[in-house]
Design a protein around this motif. Sequence first.
Motif, mmCIF file in Angstrom:
data_model
loop_
_atom_site.group_PDB
_atom_site.id
_atom_site.type_symbol
_atom_site.label_atom_id
_atom_site.label_comp_id
_atom_site.label_asym_id
_atom_site.label_seq_id
_atom_site.Cartn_x
_atom_site.Cartn_y
_atom_site.Cartn_z
ATOM 1 N N VAL A 1 -18.837 -76.681 31.621
ATOM 2 C CA VAL A 1 -18.309 -75.348 31.283
ATOM 3 C C VAL A 1 -17.517 -74.788 32.464
ATOM 4 N N THR A 2 -18.012 -74.967 33.674
ATOM 5 C CA THR A 2 -17.301 -74.499 34.871
ATOM 6 C C THR A 2 -15.925 -75.152 34.979
ATOM 7 N N GLU A 3 -15.867 -76.438 34.722
ATOM 8 C CA GLU A 3 -14.576 -77.149 34.753
ATOM 9 C C GLU A 3 -13.630 -76.607 33.686
ATOM 10 N N TYR A 4 -14.160 -76.300 32.509
ATOM 11 C CA TYR A 4 -13.337 -75.746 31.421
ATOM 12 C C TYR A 4 -12.808 -74.361 31.800
ATOM 13 N N VAL A 5 -13.675 -73.526 32.369
ATOM 14 C CA VAL A 5 -13.249 -72.185 32.796
ATOM 15 C C VAL A 5 -12.136 -72.298 33.831
ATOM 16 N N GLU A 6 -12.268 -73.223 34.763
ATOM 17 C CA GLU A 6 -11.224 -73.434 35.771
ATOM 18 C C GLU A 6 -9.924 -73.891 35.111
ATOM 19 N N ALA A 7 -10.025 -74.756 34.130
ATOM 20 C CA ALA A 7 -8.825 -75.217 33.417
ATOM 21 C C ALA A 7 -8.159 -74.061 32.672
ATOM 22 N N LEU A 8 -8.957 -73.139 32.143
ATOM 23 C CA LEU A 8 -8.391 -71.962 31.477
ATOM 24 C C LEU A 8 -7.667 -71.070 32.482
ATOM 25 N N ARG A 9 -8.211 -70.963 33.691
ATOM 26 C CA ARG A 9 -7.553 -70.164 34.738
ATOM 27 C C ARG A 9 -6.197 -70.764 35.097
ATOM 28 N N VAL A 10 -6.148 -72.077 35.204
ATOM 29 C CA VAL A 10 -4.891 -72.758 35.507
ATOM 30 C C VAL A 10 -3.879 -72.464 34.408
ATOM 31 N N GLN A 11 -4.338 -72.514 33.167
ATOM 32 C CA GLN A 11 -3.458 -72.268 32.025
ATOM 33 C C GLN A 11 -2.858 -70.871 32.083
ATOM 34 N N THR A 12 -3.671 -69.876 32.420
ATOM 35 C CA THR A 12 -3.168 -68.504 32.429
ATOM 36 C C THR A 12 -2.442 -68.160 33.720
ATOM 37 N N GLY A 13 -2.694 -68.941 34.780
ATOM 38 C CA GLY A 13 -2.092 -68.644 36.072
ATOM 39 C C GLY A 13 -0.630 -69.037 36.187
ATOM 40 N N PHE A 14 -0.258 -70.140 35.585
ATOM 41 C CA PHE A 14 1.112 -70.617 35.646
ATOM 42 C C PHE A 14 1.295 -71.712 34.610
ATOM 43 N N ARG A 15 2.477 -72.213 34.502
ATOM 44 C CA ARG A 15 2.764 -73.250 33.512
ATOM 45 C C ARG A 15 1.980 -74.529 33.826
ATOM 46 N N GLU A 16 1.233 -74.990 32.845
ATOM 47 C CA GLU A 16 0.447 -76.203 33.015
ATOM 48 C C GLU A 16 1.335 -77.442 33.063
ATOM 49 N N THR A 17 0.928 -78.400 33.847
ATOM 50 C CA THR A 17 1.568 -79.711 33.774
ATOM 51 C C THR A 17 0.959 -80.434 32.572
ATOM 52 N N ASP A 18 1.575 -81.525 32.156
ATOM 53 C CA ASP A 18 1.049 -82.284 31.025
ATOM 54 C C ASP A 18 -0.383 -82.760 31.280
ATOM 55 N N SER A 19 -0.657 -83.206 32.502
ATOM 56 C CA SER A 19 -2.008 -83.694 32.796
ATOM 57 C C SER A 19 -3.022 -82.547 32.799
ATOM 58 N N GLU A 20 -2.639 -81.371 33.275
ATOM 59 C CA GLU A 20 -3.542 -80.219 33.253
ATOM 60 C C GLU A 20 -3.813 -79.774 31.817
ATOM 61 N N GLU A 21 -2.774 -79.805 30.995
ATOM 62 C CA GLU A 21 -2.950 -79.442 29.594
ATOM 63 C C GLU A 21 -3.876 -80.442 28.899
ATOM 64 N N SER A 22 -3.690 -81.705 29.170
ATOM 65 C CA SER A 22 -4.547 -82.739 28.578
ATOM 66 C C SER A 22 -5.991 -82.564 29.023
ATOM 67 N N ARG A 23 -6.175 -82.261 30.308
ATOM 68 C CA ARG A 23 -7.520 -82.046 30.844
ATOM 69 C C ARG A 23 -8.180 -80.850 30.166
ATOM 70 N N ARG A 24 -7.437 -79.744 30.050
ATOM 71 C CA ARG A 24 -7.987 -78.545 29.403
ATOM 72 C C ARG A 24 -8.355 -78.840 27.958
ATOM 73 N N GLU A 25 -7.480 -79.535 27.238
ATOM 74 C CA GLU A 25 -7.748 -79.847 25.838
ATOM 75 C C GLU A 25 -8.977 -80.750 25.698
ATOM 76 N N ALA A 26 -9.125 -81.708 26.611
ATOM 77 C CA ALA A 26 -10.292 -82.593 26.579
ATOM 78 C C ALA A 26 -11.575 -81.809 26.865
ATOM 79 N N LEU A 27 -11.522 -80.921 27.854
ATOM 80 C CA LEU A 27 -12.696 -80.108 28.181
ATOM 81 C C LEU A 27 -13.043 -79.168 27.031
ATOM 82 N N GLU A 28 -12.036 -78.627 26.368
ATOM 83 C CA GLU A 28 -12.303 -77.758 25.219
ATOM 84 C C GLU A 28 -12.995 -78.552 24.110
#
Length: 96
Positions: free
Chosen positions: A50-77
């Motif tokens: 859950v902590t990793e997912y919350v961090e990925a959500l912060r990255v998403q809202t902080g700036f434009r995600e890279t493809d790998s960050e988006e993939s990571r967030r989607e996998a964690l979700e």
Amino acid sequence: MDDLVALLLSGLAKDEKKARAAESGDDSEHVLQHSPARVLRDVEAKRRIVTEYVEALRVQTGFRETDSEESRREALELVCRALVTPYIDEIASPGA
């Protein structure tokens, strides 16, 4: 906070509370069903996810995600949605 995250953390807190009560001998029925040490390890592992997912959500809202960050967030979700399954009843009957 994301509803999925809030529900997961609430469920994990309840699991932890039951396991700690069992660990101290306050809930012998729970001890018969589950090893408190195993439950506590399980809760901690899920909290790390859950902590990793919350961090990925912060990255998403902080700036434009890279493809790998988006993939990571989607996998964690996807993982968090699977982890919330045991707590679905709490959605239907809050406060249970």
